[in-house]
Design a protein around this motif. Structure first.
Motif, short mmCIF file in Angstrom:
data_model
loop_
_atom_site.label_atom_id
_atom_site.label_comp_id
_atom_site.label_asym_id
_atom_site.label_seq_id
_atom_site.Cartn_x
_atom_site.Cartn_y
_atom_site.Cartn_z
N LEU A 279 0.68 -1.41 -0.10
CA LEU A 279 0.08 -0.08 0.20
C LEU A 279 0.73 1.26 -0.11
CD1 LEU A 279 -2.99 -1.37 2.34
CD2 LEU A 279 -2.94 -0.85 -0.26
N GLY A 280 2.21 0.94 -0.17
CA GLY A 280 3.13 2.20 -0.40
C GLY A 280 3.77 3.10 0.69
N PHE A 281 3.41 2.28 1.97
CA PHE A 281 3.96 3.26 3.04
C PHE A 281 5.34 3.32 3.07
CE2 PHE A 281 -0.62 2.27 4.05
CZ PHE A 281 -0.95 3.46 4.39
N THR A 282 6.06 2.31 2.82
CA THR A 282 7.50 2.32 2.81
C THR A 282 8.01 3.42 1.87
OG1 THR A 282 7.60 0.20 3.68
CG2 THR A 282 9.64 1.10 2.72
N GLU B 295 7.14 -4.40 -7.81
CA GLU B 295 5.82 -4.72 -7.23
C GLU B 295 5.57 -6.15 -8.21
OE1 GLU B 295 3.65 -4.93 -4.64
OE2 GLU B 295 2.75 -6.32 -5.94
N LEU B 296 5.01 -7.28 -7.59
CA LEU B 296 4.83 -8.29 -8.49
C LEU B 296 3.65 -8.22 -9.16
CD1 LEU B 296 5.81 -11.32 -8.87
CD2 LEU B 296 4.58 -12.01 -6.96
N HIS B 297 2.31 -7.39 -8.51
CA HIS B 297 1.18 -7.58 -9.13
C HIS B 297 0.96 -6.05 -9.48
CE1 HIS B 297 0.88 -10.96 -6.02
NE2 HIS B 297 0.36 -11.40 -7.33
N ASP C 16 9.27 -9.35 -10.50
CA ASP C 16 9.98 -10.17 -9.25
C ASP C 16 10.75 -9.21 -8.61
OD1 ASP C 16 9.73 -12.90 -7.52
OD2 ASP C 16 11.80 -11.95 -7.74
N VAL C 17 10.99 -9.00 -7.46
CA VAL C 17 11.92 -8.18 -7.00
C VAL C 17 13.42 -8.78 -7.34
CG1 VAL C 17 12.23 -9.21 -4.60
CG2 VAL C 17 12.75 -6.98 -4.96
N ASP D 193 10.16 -6.11 1.39
CA ASP D 193 8.87 -6.66 2.38
C ASP D 193 7.77 -7.16 1.30
OD1 ASP D 193 6.92 -6.46 3.82
OD2 ASP D 193 6.34 -4.35 4.17
N VAL D 194 8.32 -8.05 0.81
CA VAL D 194 7.47 -8.95 -0.20
C VAL D 194 6.35 -9.88 0.44
CG1 VAL D 194 9.04 -8.54 -2.12
CG2 VAL D 194 9.41 -10.40 -0.73
N ASN E 140 8.60 -17.09 -2.95
CA ASN E 140 9.31 -16.01 -2.14
C ASN E 140 10.65 -16.74 -1.47
OD1 ASN E 140 8.55 -13.62 -3.55
ND2 ASN E 140 6.77 -13.55 -1.77
C1 LIG Z 1 3.29 -6.44 2.99
S1 LIG Z 1 3.50 -6.00 1.32
C2 LIG Z 1 4.61 -4.48 1.13
C3 LIG Z 1 4.21 -3.52 2.25
C4 LIG Z 1 4.70 -2.20 1.85
N1 LIG Z 1 6.20 -1.95 2.69
C5 LIG Z 1 4.10 -1.01 2.31
O1 LIG Z 1 4.69 -0.13 2.92
O2 LIG Z 1 2.70 -0.92 1.99
C6 LIG Z 1 4.07 -6.93 0.06
C7 LIG Z 1 3.79 -6.58 -1.28
O3 LIG Z 1 4.82 -7.21 -1.96
C8 LIG Z 1 4.62 -7.94 -3.16
N2 LIG Z 1 5.05 -8.84 -3.67
C9 LIG Z 1 5.11 -10.21 -3.19
N3 LIG Z 1 6.05 -10.89 -3.73
C10 LIG Z 1 6.95 -10.25 -4.44
C11 LIG Z 1 7.96 -10.43 -5.25
N4 LIG Z 1 8.68 -11.51 -5.24
N5 LIG Z 1 8.72 -9.28 -5.79
C12 LIG Z 1 7.85 -8.12 -5.68
N6 LIG Z 1 6.66 -7.76 -5.05
C13 LIG Z 1 6.22 -8.78 -4.31
C14 LIG Z 1 3.02 -7.92 -2.86
O4 LIG Z 1 2.16 -8.14 -3.92
C15 LIG Z 1 2.62 -7.01 -1.86
O5 LIG Z 1 2.04 -5.93 -2.64
#
Ligand SMILES: C[S@@+](CC[C@H](N)C(=O)[O-])C[C@H]1O[C@@H](n2cnc3c(N)ncnc32)[C@H](O)[C@@H]1O
Length: 209
Positions: free
Chosen positions: A55-58, A78-80, A109-110, A128-129, A141
Motif C-alpha cells: 500500500l506504499g507506506f515504505t 511490485e509483483l502484481h 519479481d524483486v 517487504d514482499v 518467495n
Molecule cells: C506487505 S506488502 C508491502 C508493504 C509495503 N512495505 C508498504 O509499505 O505498504 C507486500 C507486497 O509485496 C508484493 N510482492 C510479493 N512477492 C513479491 C516479489 N517476489 N517481488 C515483488 N513484489 C512482491 C505483494 O504483491 C505486496 O504488494
C-alpha cells in the motif's frame, strides 16, 4: 494459476490487501513499514530499491524524508499490477508515490529487478514482499530469503549500504544468511499495536562490506 489480488475497504473503514484469500496488510498499523524506510534513512540512504509496493507506506516514507529532499532515486518492484492499480486509484499512500519523478515502479519479481541494477549502485535494498522467511504467502518467495537472494541484493549495494528485510518474526536462519555477506547484522524488534494487542514485527538488517 494467476494470483487473486483484492484491495478492499473493510467494514471498519480500513483498506486491506489480500492475495489468494490471505491477509497481506492493511493501512491501520503501518509503523513497521515506515521503520523499514527510516532504518535506511538513518544510515544516509539516497538511492533505494524497495520490493514490494504493497500500500506504499515504505515508499512514501522514503520520498517524504527531509521534506522530500533526501531520496534522489527510488526503484520499486511490485509483483502484481493490480496492487499498482489500486494505489494509483488512491488506496494506501496513493498515486503521489507512483507519480513522483524520483520513482520508477516496475511490475515484476524483486529479484529480477535487483538483477537489473548495476553492482554497488544502491544505498539500500528494502525487502517487504512477504510475511518473512517462515510465513510465506508465495512459496516462490523462498528464493528472496535464501543465500542466492541475499547475495543478489548485497551485490547491488555500495559498501556500507543497507539491506533490510521486514519479517513477522525474528529468524536465526535469515540472520545467518545475511551474515554470510553483510556486516553488523541485527534483528530490530518494532513494537506494533494489533487491534489493541501489543506485538512486535521485525526488521532484519545488515550493511554491505
Ligand atoms: C506487505 S506488502 C508491502 C508493504 C509495503 N512495505 C508498504 O509499505 O505498504 C507486500 C507486497 O509485496 C508484493 N510482492 C510479493 N512477492 C513479491 C516479489 N517476489 N517481488 C515483488 N513484489 C512482491 C505483494 O504483491 C505486496 O504488494
Amino acid at each position: 494459476m494467476d494470483d487473486e489480488v483484492v484491495v478492499r475497504t473493510r467494514a471498519d473503514g480500513a483498506t486491506e490487501l489480500r492475495v489468494n484469500g490471505v491477509f497481506v496488510m492493511d493501512d491501520v498499523e503501518t509503523s513497521s513499514e515506515r521503520v523499514l524506510a527510516e532504518h535506511a534513512l538513518d544510515a544516509g540512504a539516497r538511492e533505494v530499491l524497495v520490493g514490494g509496493l504493497g500500500l506504499g507506506f515504505t515508499a512514501r516514507a522514503l520520498l517524504e524524508a527531509d521534506g522530500g529532499r533526501r531520496v534522489e532515486r527510488l526503484v520499486v518492484a511490485e509483483l502484481h499490477d493490480a496492487v499498482l492499480r489500486a494505489v494509483r486509484e488512491g488506496a494506501g499512500a496513493g498515486p503521489e508515490v507512483l507519480d513522483d519523478p524520483r520513482s520508477t515502479v516496475v511490475v515484476g519479481d524483486v529479484l529480477d529487478v535487483v538483477a537489473t541494477q548495476p553492482a554497488a549502485s544502491l544505498d539500500a535494498v528494502l525487502l517487504d514482499v512477504d510475511n518473512g522467511p517462515d510465513f510465506l504467502v508465495h512459496d516462490a518467495n523462498a528464493a528472496v530469503y535464501d543465500s542466492t537472494g541475499v547475495r543478489a541484493c548485497a551485490r547491488a549495494l555500495r559498501p556500507g549500504g543497507t539491506l533490510a528485510v521486514w519479517s513477522m518474526a525474528d529468524s536465526e536462519t535469515l540472520r545467518e544468511r545475511l551474515g554470510e555477506v553483510l556486516d553488523d547484522v541485527r534483528a530490530l524488534a518494532v513494537p506494533v499495536d494489533l487491534q489493541g494487542r501489543a506485538e512486535h514485527y521485525w526488521v532484519l538488517t545488515g550493511h554491505a562490506r
